[in-house]
Design an enzyme around this catalytic site. Structure first.
Site, mmCIF file in Angstrom:
data_model
loop_
_atom_site.group_PDB
_atom_site.id
_atom_site.type_symbol
_atom_site.label_atom_id
_atom_site.label_comp_id
_atom_site.label_asym_id
_atom_site.label_seq_id
_atom_site.Cartn_x
_atom_site.Cartn_y
_atom_site.Cartn_z
ATOM 1 N NE ARG A 12 33.574 47.646 43.740
ATOM 2 C CZ ARG A 12 34.509 46.683 43.822
ATOM 3 N NH1 ARG A 12 35.793 46.984 43.794
ATOM 4 N NH2 ARG A 12 34.151 45.415 43.926
ATOM 5 C CB THR A 86 40.254 36.715 41.436
ATOM 6 O OG1 THR A 86 40.322 37.789 42.374
ATOM 7 C CG2 THR A 86 40.581 37.245 40.049
ATOM 8 C CE1 TYR A 147 39.244 36.761 36.641
ATOM 9 C CE2 TYR A 147 41.284 36.421 35.417
ATOM 10 C CZ TYR A 147 40.242 37.243 35.802
ATOM 11 O OH TYR A 147 40.184 38.542 35.344
ATOM 12 N N PRO A 177 41.651 42.123 28.598
ATOM 13 C CG PRO A 177 40.318 43.293 30.103
ATOM 14 C CD PRO A 177 40.414 41.990 29.382
ATOM 15 C CE1 TYR A 179 47.908 40.436 36.644
ATOM 16 C CE2 TYR A 179 48.766 40.042 34.432
ATOM 17 C CZ TYR A 179 48.381 39.563 35.670
ATOM 18 O OH TYR A 179 48.460 38.228 35.941
#
Ligand code: NDP
Length: 240
Positions: A12, A86, A147, A177, A179
């Site tokens: 995913r 998260t 996180y 990365p 967002y």
């Protein structure tokens, strides 16, 4: 023989784009996932990429999975430690479980998989490990002590292991990365997301393919002089 690549959380979001792009580039890709059988089945049918379900946070599960992959496809040349979760809460409300789950899945997973492939990579004189960190591991983020700690840990892990692997042809790099438009980010309330996008100089969320492109660059056979680095792919949101 094509290189064998394991992508964790590869069914995913960002992981899916990484799996697909690596396959397009000729790698034999195996995509791991944690629990969403439906998404994994749909992914495998759509892409023809085999999937393997195991919890990246559990060493014994990873061990069994690596054995299975090696017996079916041969030794693993490339590991992309992408699986992540998260469990957001401000520290004064965060439970030990929220802390432990995030550290286990996002950081301990990197140890588990690297540990299980490193001996053969060193023996064969070739290996590529890419760990997916985060802008929030670089800059911190309200409500994400767990996180941010896990992702920040990934960056240290990467630099230390890069030093150990360098003389043996094993490169270890991270990508941070910004967002990216995936389920993880779609879970952020729209009003908050609007404010985030306003802070991205490029003016949009990242696409999963933006990150996949970085992974393909770092794992290439001729990227052997690039190790211990963190590639920020964030539309200019945070310059580190
Ligand atoms: P998604 O939530 O879209 O996908 C997560 C993937 O990880 C799924 O395939 C999921 O499997 C798998 N996974 C989760 N827990 C486990 C586990 N315990 N064992 C095995 N697999 C597991 O995430 P994203 O694509 O958004 O994120 C991918 C990575 O990029 C993560 O590490 C994330 O922290 C990082 N990142 C993402 C950003 C973003 O904006 N999206 C920004 C910065 C970093 P299943 O389908 O079975 O649940």
């Amino acid at each position: 023989m094509s290189r064998v690549a394991l992508v964790t959380g590869g069914t995913r979001g960002i992981g899916k784009a990484i799996s697909v792009m690596l396959k397009q580039k000729g790698y034999t890709v195996i995509a791991n996932y944690g629990g969403n059988d439906e998404a994994a089945k749909a992914f495998s049918e759509e892409t023809g990429i085999p999937v393997i379900k195991f919890d990246v946070g559990k060493f014994s599960d990873c061990e069994a999975a690596i054995k299975k992959i090696e017996s079916e496809h041969g030794p693993v040349d490339v590991v992309v430690n992408n699986a992540g979760i998260t469990r957001d809460a401000v520290l004064h409300r965060m439970t030990p479980t929220q802390w432990e789950e995030v550290i286990q899945t996002n950081l301990t997973s990197c140890f588990n998989l690297a540990r299980l492939v490193i001996d053969k990579m060193r023996e064969r004189g070739f290996g590529r490990i890419v760990n997916i960190g985060s802008i929030n591991g670089q800059a911190g983020q309200y409500g994400q002590v767990n996180y941010a700690a896990a992702k920040s840990g990934i960056h240290g892990f990467t630099k230390a292991l890069a030093q150990e692997g360098a003389a043996k042809g094993v490169t270890v790099n991270a990508i941070a990365p910004g967002y990216v438009d995936t389920d993880m980010v779609r879970a952020v309330p729209p009003a908050v997301l609007e404010k985030i996008i306003a802070k991205i100089p490029v003016g949009r969320l990242g696409h999963a393919e933006d990150i996949a492109r970085g992974v393909c660059f770092l794992v290439a056979d001729d990227a052997d002089f690039i190790t211990g680095t963190t590639l920020s792919i964030n539309g200019g949101q945070h310059m580190y």
